[in-house]
Design an enzyme around this catalytic site. Structure first.
Site, PDB file in Angstrom:
ATOM      1  N   ARG A 273       0.822  -1.212   0.000  1.00  0.00           N
ATOM      2  CA  ARG A 273       0.000   0.000   0.000  1.00  0.00           C
ATOM      3  C   ARG A 273       0.859   1.266   0.000  1.00  0.00           C
ATOM      4  NH1 ARG A 273      -5.506  -1.601   2.194  1.00  0.00           N
ATOM      5  NH2 ARG A 273      -6.040   0.572   2.397  1.00  0.00           N
TER       6      ARG A 273
ATOM      7  N   TYR B 239       0.814   4.266  -2.549  1.00  0.00           N
ATOM      8  CA  TYR B 239      -0.294   5.213  -2.370  1.00  0.00           C
ATOM      9  C   TYR B 239      -0.085   6.033  -1.090  1.00  0.00           C
ATOM     10  CZ  TYR B 239      -5.184   6.815  -2.043  1.00  0.00           C
ATOM     11  OH  TYR B 239      -6.334   7.577  -1.954  1.00  0.00           O
TER      12      TYR B 239
ATOM     13  N   LYS C 277       1.080   9.923  -1.098  1.00  0.00           N
ATOM     14  CA  LYS C 277       0.185  10.968  -0.578  1.00  0.00           C
ATOM     15  C   LYS C 277       0.853  11.738   0.567  1.00  0.00           C
ATOM     16  CE  LYS C 277      -3.779  10.497  -2.900  1.00  0.00           C
ATOM     17  NZ  LYS C 277      -4.472  11.582  -3.591  1.00  0.00           N
TER      18      LYS C 277
ATOM     19  N   ASN D 161     -12.855   7.028   3.591  1.00  0.00           N
ATOM     20  CA  ASN D 161     -13.604   6.225   2.609  1.00  0.00           C
ATOM     21  C   ASN D 161     -14.913   6.882   2.183  1.00  0.00           C
ATOM     22  OD1 ASN D 161     -11.886   4.450   4.329  1.00  0.00           O
ATOM     23  ND2 ASN D 161     -12.487   2.936   2.800  1.00  0.00           N
TER      24      ASN D 161
ATOM     25  N   VAL E  21     -14.649  -1.715  -1.265  1.00  0.00           N
ATOM     26  CA  VAL E  21     -15.581  -2.607  -0.572  1.00  0.00           C
ATOM     27  C   VAL E  21     -17.042  -2.296  -0.889  1.00  0.00           C
ATOM     28  CG1 VAL E  21     -15.608  -1.284   1.622  1.00  0.00           C
ATOM     29  CG2 VAL E  21     -15.982  -3.759   1.624  1.00  0.00           C
TER      30      VAL E  21
ATOM     31  N   GLN F 269      -8.627  -0.439  11.802  1.00  0.00           N
ATOM     32  CA  GLN F 269      -9.720   0.457  12.187  1.00  0.00           C
ATOM     33  C   GLN F 269      -9.508   1.835  11.574  1.00  0.00           C
ATOM     34  OE1 GLN F 269      -9.607   0.769  16.462  1.00  0.00           O
ATOM     35  NE2 GLN F 269      -7.511   1.490  16.503  1.00  0.00           N
ATOM     36  N   ARG F 270     -10.618   2.523  11.356  1.00  0.00           N
ATOM     37  CA  ARG F 270     -10.489   3.862  10.795  1.00  0.00           C
ATOM     38  C   ARG F 270     -11.758   4.661  11.072  1.00  0.00           C
ATOM     39  NH1 ARG F 270      -9.273   3.554   4.924  1.00  0.00           N
ATOM     40  NH2 ARG F 270      -7.114   3.041   5.371  1.00  0.00           N
TER      41      ARG F 270
HETATM   42  P1  NAD Z   1     -10.886   7.653  -9.082  1.00  0.00           P
HETATM   43  O1  NAD Z   1      -9.907   6.595  -9.405  1.00  0.00           O
HETATM   44  O2  NAD Z   1     -12.309   7.444  -9.481  1.00  0.00           O
HETATM   45  O3  NAD Z   1     -10.428   9.056  -9.669  1.00  0.00           O
HETATM   46  C1  NAD Z   1      -9.088   9.406  -9.896  1.00  0.00           C
HETATM   47  C2  NAD Z   1      -9.011  10.104 -11.230  1.00  0.00           C
HETATM   48  O4  NAD Z   1      -7.655  10.516 -11.465  1.00  0.00           O
HETATM   49  C3  NAD Z   1      -9.404   9.199 -12.398  1.00  0.00           C
HETATM   50  O5  NAD Z   1     -10.288   9.875 -13.253  1.00  0.00           O
HETATM   51  C4  NAD Z   1      -8.073   8.896 -13.083  1.00  0.00           C
HETATM   52  O6  NAD Z   1      -8.206   8.615 -14.459  1.00  0.00           O
HETATM   53  C5  NAD Z   1      -7.301  10.181 -12.802  1.00  0.00           C
HETATM   54  N1  NAD Z   1      -5.852  10.012 -12.860  1.00  0.00           N
HETATM   55  C6  NAD Z   1      -5.096   9.044 -12.297  1.00  0.00           C
HETATM   56  N2  NAD Z   1      -3.799   9.248 -12.579  1.00  0.00           N
HETATM   57  C7  NAD Z   1      -3.723  10.392 -13.316  1.00  0.00           C
HETATM   58  C8  NAD Z   1      -2.659  11.112 -13.915  1.00  0.00           C
HETATM   59  N3  NAD Z   1      -1.386  10.711 -13.793  1.00  0.00           N
HETATM   60  N4  NAD Z   1      -2.961  12.230 -14.622  1.00  0.00           N
HETATM   61  C9  NAD Z   1      -4.236  12.647 -14.772  1.00  0.00           C
HETATM   62  N5  NAD Z   1      -5.294  11.995 -14.235  1.00  0.00           N
HETATM   63  C10 NAD Z   1      -5.030  10.875 -13.507  1.00  0.00           C
HETATM   64  O7  NAD Z   1     -10.791   7.897  -7.496  1.00  0.00           O
HETATM   65  P2  NAD Z   1     -11.650   8.835  -6.550  1.00  0.00           P
HETATM   66  O8  NAD Z   1     -12.262   7.982  -5.524  1.00  0.00           O
HETATM   67  O9  NAD Z   1     -12.484   9.769  -7.323  1.00  0.00           O
HETATM   68  O10 NAD Z   1     -10.482   9.661  -5.838  1.00  0.00           O
HETATM   69  C11 NAD Z   1     -10.159  10.989  -6.206  1.00  0.00           C
HETATM   70  C12 NAD Z   1      -9.071  11.509  -5.276  1.00  0.00           C
HETATM   71  O11 NAD Z   1      -9.520  11.493  -3.929  1.00  0.00           O
HETATM   72  C13 NAD Z   1      -7.783  10.692  -5.339  1.00  0.00           C
HETATM   73  O12 NAD Z   1      -6.687  11.568  -5.260  1.00  0.00           O
HETATM   74  C14 NAD Z   1      -7.856   9.847  -4.084  1.00  0.00           C
HETATM   75  O13 NAD Z   1      -6.589   9.515  -3.604  1.00  0.00           O
HETATM   76  C15 NAD Z   1      -8.601  10.773  -3.133  1.00  0.00           C
HETATM   77  N6  NAD Z   1      -9.295  10.000  -2.093  1.00  0.00           N
HETATM   78  C16 NAD Z   1     -10.437   9.300  -2.399  1.00  0.00           C
HETATM   79  C17 NAD Z   1     -11.043   8.536  -1.410  1.00  0.00           C
HETATM   80  C18 NAD Z   1     -12.306   7.754  -1.668  1.00  0.00           C
HETATM   81  O14 NAD Z   1     -12.766   7.041  -0.775  1.00  0.00           O
HETATM   82  N7  NAD Z   1     -12.934   7.856  -2.806  1.00  0.00           N
HETATM   83  C19 NAD Z   1     -10.493   8.478  -0.106  1.00  0.00           C
HETATM   84  C20 NAD Z   1      -9.323   9.190   0.131  1.00  0.00           C
HETATM   85  C21 NAD Z   1      -8.734   9.961  -0.853  1.00  0.00           C
HETATM   86  N1  UDP Z   2     -12.781  -5.524   1.647  1.00  0.00           N
HETATM   87  C1  UDP Z   2     -13.498  -6.712   1.789  1.00  0.00           C
HETATM   88  N2  UDP Z   2     -14.047  -7.258   0.677  1.00  0.00           N
HETATM   89  C2  UDP Z   2     -13.956  -6.693  -0.551  1.00  0.00           C
HETATM   90  C3  UDP Z   2     -13.247  -5.479  -0.689  1.00  0.00           C
HETATM   91  C4  UDP Z   2     -12.650  -4.923   0.428  1.00  0.00           C
HETATM   92  O1  UDP Z   2     -13.623  -7.257   2.885  1.00  0.00           O
HETATM   93  O2  UDP Z   2     -14.514  -7.267  -1.518  1.00  0.00           O
HETATM   94  C5  UDP Z   2     -12.213  -4.915   2.856  1.00  0.00           C
HETATM   95  C6  UDP Z   2     -10.724  -4.504   2.738  1.00  0.00           C
HETATM   96  O3  UDP Z   2      -9.888  -5.585   3.073  1.00  0.00           O
HETATM   97  C7  UDP Z   2     -10.668  -3.368   3.751  1.00  0.00           C
HETATM   98  C8  UDP Z   2     -12.038  -2.724   3.676  1.00  0.00           C
HETATM   99  O4  UDP Z   2     -12.897  -3.692   3.073  1.00  0.00           O
HETATM  100  O5  UDP Z   2     -10.495  -3.887   5.062  1.00  0.00           O
HETATM  101  C9  UDP Z   2     -12.069  -1.447   2.859  1.00  0.00           C
HETATM  102  O6  UDP Z   2     -11.453  -1.723   1.603  1.00  0.00           O
HETATM  103  P1  UDP Z   2     -11.359  -0.648   0.439  1.00  0.00           P
HETATM  104  O7  UDP Z   2     -10.503  -1.248  -0.611  1.00  0.00           O
HETATM  105  O8  UDP Z   2     -12.719  -0.196   0.058  1.00  0.00           O
HETATM  106  O9  UDP Z   2     -10.667   0.622   1.097  1.00  0.00           O
HETATM  107  P2  UDP Z   2      -9.377   0.844   2.027  1.00  0.00           P
HETATM  108  O10 UDP Z   2      -8.831  -0.479   2.486  1.00  0.00           O
HETATM  109  O11 UDP Z   2      -8.421   1.589   1.159  1.00  0.00           O
HETATM  110  O12 UDP Z   2      -9.916   1.634   3.148  1.00  0.00           O
END
Ligand code: NAD
Ligand code: UDP
Length: 323
Positions: A146, A149, A153, A178, A191, A280-281
């Site tokens: 992981r 990522y 970040k 999330n 998930v 946990q989160r």
């Molecule tokens: P997503 O994968 O749907 O969106 C990411 C977008 O970035 C996509 O459209 C992808 O094509 C684009 N992208 C990736 N690499 C790129 C690059 N090198 N140049 C230009 N575009 C690029 O994910 P999301 O859930 O919409 O997440 C958006 C942002 O929010 C991300 O930075 C992610 O880390 C952050 N974030 C999301 C969550 C969540 O739960 N959804 C949680 C924490 C942080």
């Molecule tokens: N997870 C799961 N089944 C799935 C996908 C994810 O049990 O089919 C679990 C995963 O191991 C994690 C949690 O769900 O503990 C959240 O996973 P996700 O990939 O959505 O987000 P993140 O781990 O980045 O918070």
């Protein structure tokens, strides 16, 4: 929070899940939006409905390369967010976070734009402080699967604060927990999308580990509201600020809720827990509350309803195409 209209706003990653909702809301507020995306995990269908709007522009571009445009605000969201996608090409993931941040910060410096970074609760790793507060430095494995990522970040946050200290850049850093909702990718392995798609197909729901690990799930509309409030927050407030829903659920509870809401006879199956999966989160959102007047309004049950409806439409459309 200031209420401005008519700004030129760049959204990187704007064709992704969160980005597409953000573009929509910014346009509704009267801004001109430039959506930049390389379509790695996002796609044009997510912003198709905005294409004819004169306030909307879509550009294919990879943020690991410099970008020369004139804008007032930058939301830096470009980065794959699901473990399956960010682990597929981990070197590119780190490059996107780090080189992407450098390029977007360079752009912000040149045009004197305010810039917001979509950071993540992953900066806390597998946390020893619960719920997580912004002053907690985290517990992150620097060499695990992981890490591309999480550390990408974290390094992006470092760059944001160094540009702020060294070049007086106007920065805002959001730590997003999330988030789920319509336009999540059906195969991105997260998930909520996994469980909803599995339940709709009548397949067993795949729980990794024993399902006792927890997450806090925020509906996309609440999250986007938080991001926009942060962008227009008072001068000098940089964050980092947690944005997420403090309602904490075990993964097993989530699975049971999805089965209850979708109906049908899907069962739970247990698979190995991926390494470094946080146990946990839960966000402490007192800073967001005090500084942005923000807290989420949409409960898990309320948010799951439109999410299930979205995936149901998507799966039915795919079935129709095949017949
Ligand atoms: P997503 O994968 O749907 O969106 C990411 C977008 O970035 C996509 O459209 C992808 O094509 C684009 N992208 C990736 N690499 C790129 C690059 N090198 N140049 C230009 N575009 C690029 O994910 P999301 O859930 O919409 O997440 C958006 C942002 O929010 C991300 O930075 C992610 O880390 C952050 N974030 C999301 C969550 C969540 O739960 N959804 C949680 C924490 C942080
Ligand atoms: N997870 C799961 N089944 C799935 C996908 C994810 O049990 O089919 C679990 C995963 O191991 C994690 C949690 O769900 O503990 C959240 O996973 P996700 O990939 O959505 O987000 P993140 O781990 O980045 O918070």
């Amino acid at each position: 929070m200031r209420s401005l209209t008519g700004l030129r706003v760049l959204v990187t990653g704007g064709a992704g899940f969160l980005g597409s909702h953000l573009c929509e809301r910014l346009i509704a507020q009267g801004h001109d939006v430039l959506c930049v995306d390389n379509f790695y995990t996002g796609n044009k269908a997510n912003v198709q409905h905005l294409m004819g709007n004169p306030r909307f522009e879509l550009m294919r571009h990879d943020v690991t390369f410099p970008l020369y445009v004139e804008v007032d605000r930058i939301y830096n969201l470009a980065c794959p967010a699901s473990p399956v996608h960010y682990q597929f090409d981990p070197v590119q993931t780190t490059k996107t976070s780090v080189h992407g941040a450098i390029n977007m910060l360079g752009l912000a410096k040149r045009v004197k734009a305010r810039i917001l970074q979509a950071s993540t609760s992953e900066v806390y790793g597998d946390p020893h402080v619960h719920p997580q507060t912004e002053d907690y430095w985290g517990h992150v494995n620097p060499i695990g699967i992981r890490s591309c990522y999480d550390e990408g970040k974290r390094c992006a946050e470092t760059l944001f604060f160094d540009y702020h200290r060294q070049h007086q850049l106007d920065i805002k850093v959001a730590r997003i927990f999330n988030t789920y909702g319509p336009r999540m990718h059906p195969n991105d392995g997260r998930v909520v999308s996994n469980f909803v798609v599995q339940a709709l197909r009548g397949e067993d729901l795949t729980i990794y580990g024993d399902g006792s690990q927890t997450r806090s799930f925020c509906f996309v509309d609440d999250l986007v509201d938080g991001l926009m409030r942060l962008m227009e927050s008072r001068d000098g407030f940089t964050g980092p600020v947690n944005l997420g829903n403090p309602g904490e659920f075990t993964i097993r509870e989530l699975a049971e809720k999805v089965i209850e809401m979708v109906g049908g006879s899907a069962k739970l199956v247990f698979q190995p827990l991926p390494s470094d999966d946080p146990t946990q989160r839960q966000p402490d959102i007192s800073v967001a509350n005090a500084e942005l007047g923000w807290s989420p309004n949409i409960s898990l049950a309320q948010g799951l309803k439109p999410t299930i409806e979205y995936f149901d439409r998507l799966l039915k459309a795919a079935d129709t195409e095949q017949t």
